[in-house]
Design a protein around this motif. Structure first.
Motif, PDB file in Angstrom:
ATOM      1  N   PHE A  12      18.297 -64.146 -23.075  1.00  0.00           N
ATOM      2  CA  PHE A  12      16.956 -63.493 -23.105  1.00  0.00           C
ATOM      3  C   PHE A  12      17.102 -61.974 -23.501  1.00  0.00           C
ATOM      4  N   ILE A  13      17.886 -61.191 -22.679  1.00  0.00           N
ATOM      5  CA  ILE A  13      18.069 -59.937 -22.980  1.00  0.00           C
ATOM      6  C   ILE A  13      18.544 -59.465 -24.537  1.00  0.00           C
ATOM      7  N   ASN A  14      19.423 -60.400 -24.938  1.00  0.00           N
ATOM      8  CA  ASN A  14      19.940 -60.001 -26.468  1.00  0.00           C
ATOM      9  C   ASN A  14      18.599 -60.403 -27.340  1.00  0.00           C
ATOM     10  N   LYS A  15      17.630 -61.230 -27.112  1.00  0.00           N
ATOM     11  CA  LYS A  15      16.541 -61.720 -27.819  1.00  0.00           C
ATOM     12  C   LYS A  15      15.467 -60.343 -27.811  1.00  0.00           C
ATOM     13  N   ILE A  16      15.636 -59.832 -26.701  1.00  0.00           N
ATOM     14  CA  ILE A  16      14.377 -58.781 -26.504  1.00  0.00           C
ATOM     15  C   ILE A  16      15.088 -57.499 -27.135  1.00  0.00           C
ATOM     16  N   LYS A  17      16.369 -57.365 -27.442  1.00  0.00           N
ATOM     17  CA  LYS A  17      16.764 -56.103 -28.023  1.00  0.00           C
ATOM     18  C   LYS A  17      16.783 -56.264 -29.390  1.00  0.00           C
ATOM     19  N   TYR A  18      16.892 -57.553 -29.996  1.00  0.00           N
ATOM     20  CA  TYR A  18      16.828 -57.738 -31.195  1.00  0.00           C
ATOM     21  C   TYR A  18      15.417 -57.720 -31.714  1.00  0.00           C
ATOM     22  N   GLN A  63       8.177 -52.882  -1.815  1.00  0.00           N
ATOM     23  CA  GLN A  63       6.723 -53.569  -2.021  1.00  0.00           C
ATOM     24  C   GLN A  63       5.784 -53.264  -3.258  1.00  0.00           C
ATOM     25  N   PRO A  64       5.658 -51.784  -3.163  1.00  0.00           N
ATOM     26  CA  PRO A  64       4.713 -51.592  -4.330  1.00  0.00           C
ATOM     27  C   PRO A  64       5.239 -51.775  -5.721  1.00  0.00           C
ATOM     28  N   LEU A  65       6.516 -51.740  -5.877  1.00  0.00           N
ATOM     29  CA  LEU A  65       6.965 -51.989  -7.044  1.00  0.00           C
ATOM     30  C   LEU A  65       6.672 -53.471  -7.434  1.00  0.00           C
ATOM     31  N   ASP A  66       6.598 -54.527  -6.517  1.00  0.00           N
ATOM     32  CA  ASP A  66       6.529 -55.763  -6.824  1.00  0.00           C
ATOM     33  C   ASP A  66       4.835 -55.891  -7.244  1.00  0.00           C
ATOM     34  N   LEU A  67       4.115 -55.139  -6.748  1.00  0.00           N
ATOM     35  CA  LEU A  67       2.786 -55.288  -7.239  1.00  0.00           C
ATOM     36  C   LEU A  67       2.694 -54.461  -8.559  1.00  0.00           C
ATOM     37  N   GLY A  68       3.015 -53.520  -8.813  1.00  0.00           N
ATOM     38  CA  GLY A  68       3.149 -52.752  -9.900  1.00  0.00           C
ATOM     39  C   GLY A  68       4.368 -53.130 -11.172  1.00  0.00           C
ATOM     40  N   ILE A  69       5.010 -52.408 -11.217  1.00  0.00           N
ATOM     41  CA  ILE A  69       6.179 -52.694 -12.078  1.00  0.00           C
ATOM     42  C   ILE A  69       6.866 -54.287 -12.068  1.00  0.00           C
ATOM     43  N   PHE A  70       7.178 -54.567 -11.199  1.00  0.00           N
ATOM     44  CA  PHE A  70       7.637 -56.064 -11.250  1.00  0.00           C
ATOM     45  C   PHE A  70       6.440 -57.170 -11.580  1.00  0.00           C
ATOM     46  N   GLY A  71       5.333 -56.876 -11.171  1.00  0.00           N
ATOM     47  CA  GLY A  71       4.254 -57.673 -11.327  1.00  0.00           C
ATOM     48  C   GLY A  71       4.025 -57.808 -12.937  1.00  0.00           C
ATOM     49  N   LEU A  72       4.078 -56.715 -13.631  1.00  0.00           N
ATOM     50  CA  LEU A  72       4.152 -56.448 -14.879  1.00  0.00           C
ATOM     51  C   LEU A  72       4.912 -57.290 -15.708  1.00  0.00           C
ATOM     52  N   VAL A  73       6.070 -57.159 -15.156  1.00  0.00           N
ATOM     53  CA  VAL A  73       7.341 -57.866 -15.910  1.00  0.00           C
ATOM     54  C   VAL A  73       7.074 -59.370 -15.643  1.00  0.00           C
ATOM     55  N   LYS A  74       6.715 -59.690 -14.417  1.00  0.00           N
ATOM     56  CA  LYS A  74       6.291 -61.211 -14.200  1.00  0.00           C
ATOM     57  C   LYS A  74       5.512 -61.796 -15.149  1.00  0.00           C
ATOM     58  N   TYR A  76       4.746 -60.755 -18.229  1.00  0.00           N
ATOM     59  CA  TYR A  76       5.224 -60.572 -19.384  1.00  0.00           C
ATOM     60  C   TYR A  76       6.151 -61.932 -19.771  1.00  0.00           C
ATOM     61  N   TYR A  77       7.029 -61.993 -18.691  1.00  0.00           N
ATOM     62  CA  TYR A  77       7.823 -63.470 -18.505  1.00  0.00           C
ATOM     63  C   TYR A  77       7.062 -64.697 -18.792  1.00  0.00           C
ATOM     64  N   GLN A  78       6.191 -64.641 -18.015  1.00  0.00           N
ATOM     65  CA  GLN A  78       5.215 -65.878 -17.887  1.00  0.00           C
ATOM     66  C   GLN A  78       4.572 -66.243 -19.211  1.00  0.00           C
ATOM     67  N   ARG A  79       4.413 -64.934 -20.192  1.00  0.00           N
ATOM     68  CA  ARG A  79       3.618 -65.154 -21.336  1.00  0.00           C
ATOM     69  C   ARG A  79       4.729 -65.666 -22.330  1.00  0.00           C
ATOM     70  N   ILE A  80       5.954 -65.034 -22.214  1.00  0.00           N
ATOM     71  CA  ILE A  80       7.075 -65.653 -22.710  1.00  0.00           C
ATOM     72  C   ILE A  80       7.215 -67.184 -22.589  1.00  0.00           C
ATOM     73  N   GLN A  81       7.290 -67.443 -21.457  1.00  0.00           N
ATOM     74  CA  GLN A  81       7.571 -69.160 -21.097  1.00  0.00           C
ATOM     75  C   GLN A  81       6.619 -70.071 -21.673  1.00  0.00           C
ATOM     76  N   THR A  82       5.218 -69.537 -21.347  1.00  0.00           N
ATOM     77  CA  THR A  82       4.182 -70.190 -22.044  1.00  0.00           C
ATOM     78  C   THR A  82       4.238 -70.432 -23.597  1.00  0.00           C
ATOM     79  N   ARG A  83       4.544 -69.440 -24.304  1.00  0.00           N
ATOM     80  CA  ARG A  83       4.782 -69.104 -25.854  1.00  0.00           C
ATOM     81  C   ARG A  83       6.012 -70.128 -26.019  1.00  0.00           C
ATOM     82  N   TYR A  84       6.834 -70.175 -25.186  1.00  0.00           N
ATOM     83  CA  TYR A  84       8.142 -70.977 -25.838  1.00  0.00           C
ATOM     84  C   TYR A  84       8.105 -72.328 -25.355  1.00  0.00           C
ATOM     85  N   SER A  85       7.028 -72.768 -24.734  1.00  0.00           N
ATOM     86  CA  SER A  85       6.811 -74.134 -24.191  1.00  0.00           C
ATOM     87  C   SER A  85       5.923 -74.586 -25.198  1.00  0.00           C
ATOM     88  N   LEU A  86       5.106 -73.943 -25.573  1.00  0.00           N
ATOM     89  CA  LEU A  86       3.828 -74.422 -26.660  1.00  0.00           C
ATOM     90  C   LEU A  86       4.606 -74.616 -27.829  1.00  0.00           C
TER      91      LEU A  86
END
Length: 90
Positions: A12-18, A63-74, A76-86
């Motif tokens: 996953f990391i290598n794919k993002i780097k590419y 905890q604020p990271l979970d709402l802000g930064i980690f929330g955005l990463v989650k 983004y990751y969910q969108r990637i999973q959805t696209r991959y599934s479709l």
């Protein structure tokens, strides 16, 4: 955990780097909640992953990271999973 790192995280990391046109040798920061395994450290070093361990018993501070930064990463990751599934469903 080791299998997940090898088969999921590193590809996953290598794919993002590419996708972002980054060198495979560019560092990646991985924020972790205290897991420390030496076999994973070697794997991280070989793949230019820099783990950052959160101190024990400090989740209330982060905890604020979970709402802000980690929330955005989650999201983004969910969108990637959805696209991959479709894509793979068709």
């Amino acid at each position: 955990m080791l299998e997940w790192v090898q088969k999921t995280l590193i590809p996953f990391i290598n794919k993002i780097k590419y996708k972002e046109n980054l060198s495979i040798e560019s560092k990646t920061i991985l924020i972790m909640d205290g897991l420390k395994a030496h076999c994973i450290d070697v794997l991280f070093q070989a793949n230019y992953i820099e783990p950052v361990l959160l101190p024990p018993h400090s989740s209330h501070i982060w905890q604020p990271l979970d709402l802000g930064i980690f929330g955005l990463v989650k999201k983004y990751y969910q969108r990637i999973q959805t696209r991959y599934s479709l894509i793979n469903f068709q």
